[in-house]
Design an enzyme around this catalytic site. Sequence first.
Site, PDB file in Angstrom:
ATOM      1  N   GLY A  79      38.397  18.149  14.072  1.00 40.01           N
ATOM      2  CA  GLY A  79      37.030  17.885  13.634  1.00 40.01           C
ATOM      3  C   GLY A  79      36.338  16.928  14.571  1.00 40.01           C
TER       4      GLY A  79
ATOM      5  CG  ASN B 243      34.097  -8.929  23.599  1.00 37.07           C
ATOM      6  OD1 ASN B 243      34.899  -9.713  24.122  1.00 37.07           O
ATOM      7  ND2 ASN B 243      32.890  -9.309  23.213  1.00 37.07           N
TER       8      ASN B 243
ATOM      9  CE1 TYR C 285      31.512  18.229  -1.386  1.00 41.39           C
ATOM     10  CE2 TYR C 285      33.632  17.360  -0.673  1.00 41.39           C
ATOM     11  CZ  TYR C 285      32.253  17.379  -0.579  1.00 41.39           C
ATOM     12  OH  TYR C 285      31.616  16.546   0.303  1.00 41.39           O
TER      13      TYR C 285
END
Length: 645
Positions: free
Chosen positions: A321, A422, A176
């Site tokens: 997080g 699954n 950033y």
Amino acid sequence: MKLFEPGRIGTMTVKNRIVLAAMGIGGAAAVEGTWGEKVREYYLARARGGTGLITTMLVFVTQKLEPMSRRTFMNLYDDQQLDSLRQIANAVQSYGAKLCVQLTAGFGRVVTVPLQDPNIPPVSASETPCHFNPERLTRALTTDEVEDLSRAFGAAAKRCRMAGVDAVELHGHEGYLLDQFMTGLWNRRTDRYGGSREKRLTLAREAILSIKADAGDDFPVIYRYGIDHHLPGGRIVEESVWIARQLEEMGYDALHVDAGCYETAWWPHPTTYQPPGLMVDMAEAVKKAVKIPVIAVGKMNYPALAEKTLQDGKADFIAIGRGLLADPDWPNKVQEGRLADIAPCIGDNNGCLGELVKGRPTSCTVNPLCGHELEYALSPAKKRESVLVIGGGPAGIEAACVAATRGLQVTLWEKSGTLGGNLIPAAAPEFKGDLRDLLNYQTARIRKLPIEVRLGKEARTADILTFSADHVIVATGAVLKPPSVPGLNGRAINAIDVLVGKTNPGKRVLVVGGGMIGVETAIHLAQQGHQVTLISRRAELSNDAYRVNRLYLLRMLSDYKVEIRTGTDILRGNLSEVVVVKDGIEEVLHIDSVVFCRDMCSQNELHRNLTGKVTSLYAVGDCIEPRRIIEAIWEGFHTARKLGL
């Protein structure tokens, strides 16, 4: 445990060593990024769960440079948001937690396309291509603009302190704007804010001076930055360790150690496929260089790993997080020794990043309540009605557990002798440990609730009607469709059989199907030493995985030397070879077996047979349409939370 010992950051004492890492909250914020009741409840859930330090999502210190961000992001360049921030601070502090606000300079070159304004050029340290739109160049900020930006950090921090916030963290990572000033790859300035590596830290130096002047010398300030961008020309560990010493000298009270940037997004947003604690060594490198506390982050939501990292002196705090999205009660459960009760983060990035980029509240695949703590809160059923769940895969287990939690009388029938559906083959590859954690969590959870589980029970229409439950939930899942390729004569193998170890495909294997199942199966076989060729009818592989996960899967295919052929289909075969075709050109491949990984087929016959015969009938998961784990769990959750109201 050291994890639950108090720790200090500057003048602030945190009750334990657990930090909620800063993450975007998406659509949980209201107009112009205002933090209301939804945001407050989101942070409060993590404080209530035992987290010591709550770090908010990024907050702009000014939006003059990027005014388009006002639509969705909170700012602190005036007093508008003080009241909402004060309410959040009071709420989390009522549970003994501390509140830290992450302050950002802005996006710069990583501003997303939806936020870009054609009339306002994106800004950066220097003129450079935008990450998401390389044809568009950023405008280099003037010296006066950077000076104003550094002063804005002080004003924003002062407002945080006025609102009762305990600390701030500077958002200097992931590429950033603040990171762009620190990095030679993006900063080619000739004024005092660029050039040498010392000058590239000028903005960080002036920002902390401004904060100390406006908010006070005793106000704790954390700096989060990436140690290694894992990008040619980006920052590497050697420079970052030097930076750590400079930041300490500037007066920063703690360093939060991260890695990666948008070009290498699987570092700041680790995937299912990456190992736990993948950045601990970077935290350790910084810890050796400074005396101020160091915060480790990066798949740290494994209790034994978190504790060992602290015990070994590799970090002083552990930031989690997505693990605290999956289970906001992670700290309390660890402290109470209830490790089997922790809902695991599976790293698929669908519920968190996937929801955020759609403008919806940041949530979690395994925890639909995340980001929806108010509207999805479970309420007791008004009557103790009976529920029959058909199928013990992720959708059926979730539905059964939620219904039982709400006080309904639940019975689950599973045709096979094992719960998991699954998830069992999906969790089989060595690199799918996070899914094995989910499988273990779900099966342990259903055993602890008052649910009658009948394994080996095939559900027939007549049996279901005789059982006469008030509600029937069908979660019969999906199976891989048998291939119909001329001449294979039984040499075609089902991918599920390969994953669970029922069959050995031989040395040379052709994997057919370029979705997640095919790609993961190909990597799994290559890891085991097979020579693998992967073909896909589509031009791109694994488009059903979230972007970051897909990028990492493609890296794994390369690392394990899987031969890839896109735009290719299989035509026919015989005992020793198959014929594939691309753009009308046929080619013979010599292989030992063909593993089919495409064309999942919903098992929805039972639901069709029950339609019109059962008054309260629901279908959840893959029996509606083969999809991802998030749809299975969320449909099971939402169906069960509405029963009996």
